[in-house]
Design an enzyme around this catalytic site. Sequence first.
Site, PDB file in Angstrom:
ATOM      1  N   ASP A  30      -0.691   6.737   6.443  1.00 34.52           N
ATOM      2  CA  ASP A  30      -2.339   6.428   5.937  1.00 34.52           C
ATOM      3  C   ASP A  30      -2.190   4.674   6.917  1.00 34.52           C
ATOM      4  O   ASP A  30      -2.034   3.784   7.224  1.00 34.52           O
ATOM      5  CB  ASP A  30      -1.749   5.306   4.444  1.00 34.52           C
ATOM      6  CG  ASP A  30      -2.582   4.664   3.866  1.00 34.52           C
ATOM      7  OD1 ASP A  30      -4.054   4.433   4.918  1.00 34.52           O
ATOM      8  OD2 ASP A  30      -2.453   3.682   3.195  1.00 34.52           O
ATOM      9  N   TRP A  36       0.623  -1.359   0.087  1.00 34.95           N
ATOM     10  CA  TRP A  36       0.072   0.053   0.036  1.00 34.95           C
ATOM     11  C   TRP A  36       0.826   1.417  -0.075  1.00 34.95           C
ATOM     12  O   TRP A  36      -0.042   2.151  -0.751  1.00 34.95           O
ATOM     13  CB  TRP A  36      -0.596   0.090   0.991  1.00 34.95           C
ATOM     14  CG  TRP A  36      -1.973  -0.379   1.042  1.00 34.95           C
ATOM     15  CD1 TRP A  36      -2.264  -2.387   1.739  1.00 34.95           C
ATOM     16  CD2 TRP A  36      -2.661  -1.646  -0.288  1.00 34.95           C
ATOM     17  NE1 TRP A  36      -3.130  -2.857   0.928  1.00 34.95           N
ATOM     18  CE2 TRP A  36      -4.143  -2.072  -0.120  1.00 34.95           C
ATOM     19  CE3 TRP A  36      -3.495   0.014  -0.921  1.00 34.95           C
ATOM     20  CZ2 TRP A  36      -5.024  -2.337  -1.112  1.00 34.95           C
ATOM     21  CZ3 TRP A  36      -4.008  -0.500  -2.562  1.00 34.95           C
ATOM     22  CH2 TRP A  36      -5.008  -1.847  -1.889  1.00 34.95           C
ATOM     23  N   LYS A  81     -12.046  -1.408   7.526  1.00 36.06           N
ATOM     24  CA  LYS A  81     -11.372  -2.707   8.191  1.00 36.06           C
ATOM     25  C   LYS A  81     -12.640  -2.212   9.692  1.00 36.06           C
ATOM     26  O   LYS A  81     -12.977  -2.908   9.885  1.00 36.06           O
ATOM     27  CB  LYS A  81     -10.446  -2.504   8.067  1.00 36.06           C
ATOM     28  CG  LYS A  81      -9.872  -2.646   6.281  1.00 36.06           C
ATOM     29  CD  LYS A  81      -8.534  -1.679   6.025  1.00 36.06           C
ATOM     30  CE  LYS A  81      -8.168  -1.680   4.612  1.00 36.06           C
ATOM     31  NZ  LYS A  81      -8.470  -2.870   3.626  1.00 36.06           N
TER      32      LYS A  81
HETATM   33  C1  LIG Z   1      -3.418   0.412   4.535  1.00 33.99           C
HETATM   34  C2  LIG Z   1      -4.168   0.454   2.825  1.00 33.99           C
HETATM   35  N1  LIG Z   1      -4.576   1.512   2.231  1.00 33.99           N
HETATM   36  C3  LIG Z   1      -5.374   2.031   1.198  1.00 33.99           C
HETATM   37  C4  LIG Z   1      -6.097   1.053   1.003  1.00 33.99           C
HETATM   38  C5  LIG Z   1      -7.109   1.045  -0.334  1.00 33.99           C
HETATM   39  O1  LIG Z   1      -8.234   1.827   0.745  1.00 33.99           O
HETATM   40  P1  LIG Z   1      -9.128   1.898  -1.126  1.00 33.99           P
HETATM   41  O2  LIG Z   1      -9.358   0.300  -1.581  1.00 33.99           O
HETATM   42  O3  LIG Z   1     -10.148   2.400  -0.165  1.00 33.99           O
HETATM   43  O4  LIG Z   1      -9.330   3.007  -2.078  1.00 33.99           O
HETATM   44  C6  LIG Z   1      -6.531  -0.215   1.246  1.00 33.99           C
HETATM   45  C7  LIG Z   1      -6.952  -1.105   0.923  1.00 33.99           C
HETATM   46  O5  LIG Z   1      -6.895  -2.494   1.136  1.00 33.99           O
HETATM   47  C8  LIG Z   1      -5.317  -0.404   2.948  1.00 33.99           C
HETATM   48  O6  LIG Z   1      -5.325  -1.727   2.944  1.00 33.99           O
END
Ligand SMILES: Cc1ncc(COP(=O)(O)O)c(C=O)c1O
Length: 372
Positions: free
Chosen positions: A176, A107, A200
Site C-alpha cells: 500500500d 492502515w 495525497k
Molecule cells: C496508507 C493509506 N492506505 C489506505 C488508506 C485508505 O484510503 P481510502 O480512504 O481512499 O479508502 C489511507 C487513507 O488515508 C491511507 O493513508
Amino acid sequence: MDAKKHVANFGAGPAKLPRSVLLEAQKELVDYKGLGISVLEMSHRTSDFSKIIKTAENCLRELLNIPGNYKVIFLQGGGSGQFSGIPLNLIGLKEARCADYVVTGAWSAKAAKEAEKYAKVNLVHPKLSSYTKIPDPSTWNLNPDASYIYYCANETVHGVEFDFVPDVGKAVLVCDMSSNFLSRPVDVSKFGVIFAGAQKNVGCAGVTVVIVREDLLGFALKECPIVLDYKVQVENSSLYNTPPCYSIYIMGLVLEWIKNNGGAMAMDKFSQIKSQMIYDIIDKSNGFYVCPVEKKSRSRMNVPFRIGSIKGDEALEKEFLDKAVENNMISLKGHRSVGGIRASLYNAVTMEDVEKLAMFMKSFMKMHPKQT
Ligand SMILES: Cc1ncc(COP(=O)(O)O)c(C=O)c1O
C-alpha cells in the site's frame, strides 16, 4: 492570489494539489481543448477520454519505469477497496489461503482485519504496543505457504515509513503506497502488486492506482466483486464500468507536473529537505516538540508530533492549532485516533509552505519559554 490569503494546506488527504494543475483544470473546466464540453461531461467510451487515460498511464509508466510485464489499472473504492481487493484477487494463488501481514500502523492493521474475511492472516511479528517503529525484517516470521506478504510503505496516521523494500525472495510482495506514492523512485519489479489512492501525492480523491504483475491475474475468488477483479479491469483497460473520469484527468495533470519537476528522484530530494526542516526543529526543541517515531522510520510525508510532552499538553496543542489557522496554516490536527499535531508534506506542499510552518513552530516555542 494576494499573499495574505496564501493558505498552506498540511492536510493528510485529500491534500494540496499543485497550483499550476488547479489553474490548468480551471482553464479547461468548461471547454476541454475546444471540444465544447467539460471532462466532467465526457463519455468514458470516447477517443478523447481514451487519450486522457492512456496519457496518464504512459506518464506513470515513465515516472516509475514500470516493466512491460506489469499492468496498470485505475479503480474506484479507494485504498480501503484494495484492502478487500488484494485478498480477493491473490489469496487463491496458493491452496493454504494464508497471507502474511506486516502491521506497522493503523492502515496496515485495517488491511489485515479486512483480509481476515477471506484469508488466514499471519501477523509476521508480535503486535506492537505503539506504532513508532518497523520491527527488523530479520525477526519477521514469514509463512512459506502464504499467498503474499503485505505491508504499508507509509503509515499516514502514525508517520512511520519504510526506507527500504523488504527482501522476501520470490514471494509475492504487496504494498500500500497510498501516502508516499511517487515521492521517491521505486523498483516496481520487486513487487507483485502496488496500490495507491491518488488523493495525497498524485491527484484528488476518487481514483486508486493498481500496478499488478501479469502472472498474478486470473486467481480472483468467485466471490470477488467484478469491479475489483484485476483481470477483468485489465482486459477492459479500466473501463469495465464507468471509471472516475475527472479524477483520472486530474491525476494525469499531476503526473505531468511531477515529470516536469524532475520526476520521482526530485520529489524524494525535496521531501527529505522539507521533512528534515520540521524534524530538526522538533529535535532541537528541548522536548517542547516530541515526535514519538524512531528516527530510522520517520516519515518524509507525515510528521506527527506532540507539544509539551510525549503525551501532549492538549491546551497547548489547541492553542498551536488555533494560532496556525490564524496564520493561514490549516489541517495540522493529528488523526483523531492519536491526537496531537500532524504536518503532511506531500509532493505539492511547497518549500515556502514548510518554511512558514517552521518559522511558526519556532516562534510558538519562544512564546512558551516555561515549557522548554
Ligand atoms: C496508507 C493509506 N492506505 C489506505 C488508506 C485508505 O484510503 P481510502 O480512504 O481512499 O479508502 C489511507 C487513507 O488515508 C491511507 O493513508
